[in-house]
Design a protein around this motif. Structure first.
Motif, mmCIF file in Angstrom:
data_model
loop_
_atom_site.group_PDB
_atom_site.id
_atom_site.type_symbol
_atom_site.label_atom_id
_atom_site.label_comp_id
_atom_site.label_asym_id
_atom_site.label_seq_id
_atom_site.Cartn_x
_atom_site.Cartn_y
_atom_site.Cartn_z
ATOM 1 N N PHE A 180 6.910 7.851 2.687
ATOM 2 C CA PHE A 180 6.084 6.677 2.377
ATOM 3 C C PHE A 180 6.946 5.532 1.861
ATOM 4 C CE2 PHE A 180 2.355 9.650 1.924
ATOM 5 C CZ PHE A 180 1.638 9.105 2.972
ATOM 6 N N GLY A 181 7.945 5.858 1.043
ATOM 7 C CA GLY A 181 8.823 4.834 0.510
ATOM 8 C C GLY A 181 9.658 4.149 1.580
ATOM 9 N N VAL A 182 10.223 4.935 2.492
ATOM 10 C CA VAL A 182 11.053 4.353 3.553
ATOM 11 C C VAL A 182 10.218 3.472 4.474
ATOM 12 C CG1 VAL A 182 12.387 4.940 5.621
ATOM 13 C CG2 VAL A 182 12.853 6.103 3.476
ATOM 14 N N VAL A 183 9.031 3.944 4.851
ATOM 15 C CA VAL A 183 8.171 3.136 5.727
ATOM 16 C C VAL A 183 7.701 1.875 4.993
ATOM 17 C CG1 VAL A 183 6.006 3.108 7.037
ATOM 18 C CG2 VAL A 183 7.472 5.107 7.120
ATOM 19 N N GLY A 184 7.400 2.001 3.705
ATOM 20 C CA GLY A 184 7.029 0.823 2.926
ATOM 21 C C GLY A 184 8.174 -0.161 2.808
ATOM 22 N N LEU B 175 0.829 -1.207 0.000
ATOM 23 C CA LEU B 175 0.000 0.000 0.000
ATOM 24 C C LEU B 175 0.865 1.259 0.000
ATOM 25 C CD1 LEU B 175 -2.930 1.067 0.186
ATOM 26 C CD2 LEU B 175 -2.612 1.120 2.664
ATOM 27 N N LEU B 176 1.832 1.327 0.901
ATOM 28 C CA LEU B 176 2.697 2.502 0.975
ATOM 29 C C LEU B 176 3.614 2.594 -0.245
ATOM 30 C CD1 LEU B 176 3.601 2.520 4.751
ATOM 31 C CD2 LEU B 176 1.942 3.935 3.549
ATOM 32 N N GLY B 177 4.014 1.454 -0.787
ATOM 33 C CA GLY B 177 4.820 1.468 -2.004
ATOM 34 C C GLY B 177 4.058 2.053 -3.182
ATOM 35 N N CYS B 178 2.786 1.718 -3.296
ATOM 36 C CA CYS B 178 1.963 2.268 -4.378
ATOM 37 C C CYS B 178 1.762 3.776 -4.203
ATOM 38 C CB CYS B 178 0.618 1.559 -4.445
ATOM 39 S SG CYS B 178 0.754 -0.139 -5.026
ATOM 40 N N VAL C 232 10.244 -3.850 -4.666
ATOM 41 C CA VAL C 232 10.503 -3.453 -6.055
ATOM 42 C C VAL C 232 9.731 -2.184 -6.398
ATOM 43 C CG1 VAL C 232 10.141 -4.156 -8.463
ATOM 44 C CG2 VAL C 232 11.115 -5.761 -6.825
ATOM 45 N N ILE C 233 8.476 -2.091 -5.971
ATOM 46 C CA ILE C 233 7.673 -0.897 -6.228
ATOM 47 C C ILE C 233 8.314 0.324 -5.584
ATOM 48 C CG2 ILE C 233 5.462 0.227 -5.720
ATOM 49 C CD1 ILE C 233 4.137 -2.504 -6.108
ATOM 50 N N VAL C 234 8.785 0.191 -4.360
ATOM 51 C CA VAL C 234 9.429 1.307 -3.670
ATOM 52 C C VAL C 234 10.725 1.693 -4.384
ATOM 53 C CG1 VAL C 234 10.579 1.978 -1.529
ATOM 54 C CG2 VAL C 234 8.363 0.887 -1.434
ATOM 55 N N GLY C 235 11.470 0.715 -4.861
ATOM 56 C CA GLY C 235 12.686 1.025 -5.610
ATOM 57 C C GLY C 235 12.387 1.830 -6.868
#
Length: 110
Positions: free
Chosen positions: A47-51, A20-23, A77-80
């Motif tokens: 959001f990315g770091v927490v994801g 969710l957070l990655g999206c 992968v999404i966060v990357g």
């Protein structure tokens, strides 16, 4: 001495949060308004770091369960991708168009 208690958190919970957070981070990375660059990039980063941390947590407690491991890796992968998109758009805006505009955001202006 008391024995260390086992972790009873289901691994699907942090995996779900990570996806969710990655999206959200990916959305924030793909659509950056030039007038609120700092706030937008900072929110995407948070959001990315927490994801990312939630994804690593899900991997740590998943054990041999396949579904939480799959979704945790998907979130990572999404966060990357979100970090790369945010970084490229930030460089594009801060360099005033010295690098080519991102292909996913044709309306981006420096």
């Amino acid at each position: 001495m008391a024995a260390r208690s086992r972790d009873h958190e289901p691994p699907a919970a942090p995996a779900f949060v990570a996806v969710l957070l990655g999206c959200i981070a990916l959305y924030l990375g793909l659509v950056i308004p030039a007038e609120q660059l700092a706030r937008h990039a900072a929110l995407g980063g948070v959001f990315g770091v927490v994801g990312l941390l939630s994804g690593w947590r899900a991997l740590a407690i998943a054990g041999s369960r396949r579904a939480p491991r799959f979704w945790a890796w998907t979130a990572i992968v999404i966060v990357g991708i979100a970090f790369v998109a945010t970084g490229y758009q930030t460089v594009f805006v801060l360099s005033h168009g010295a690098v080519p505009p991102p292909f996913w955001s044709p309306y981006a202006t420096p």
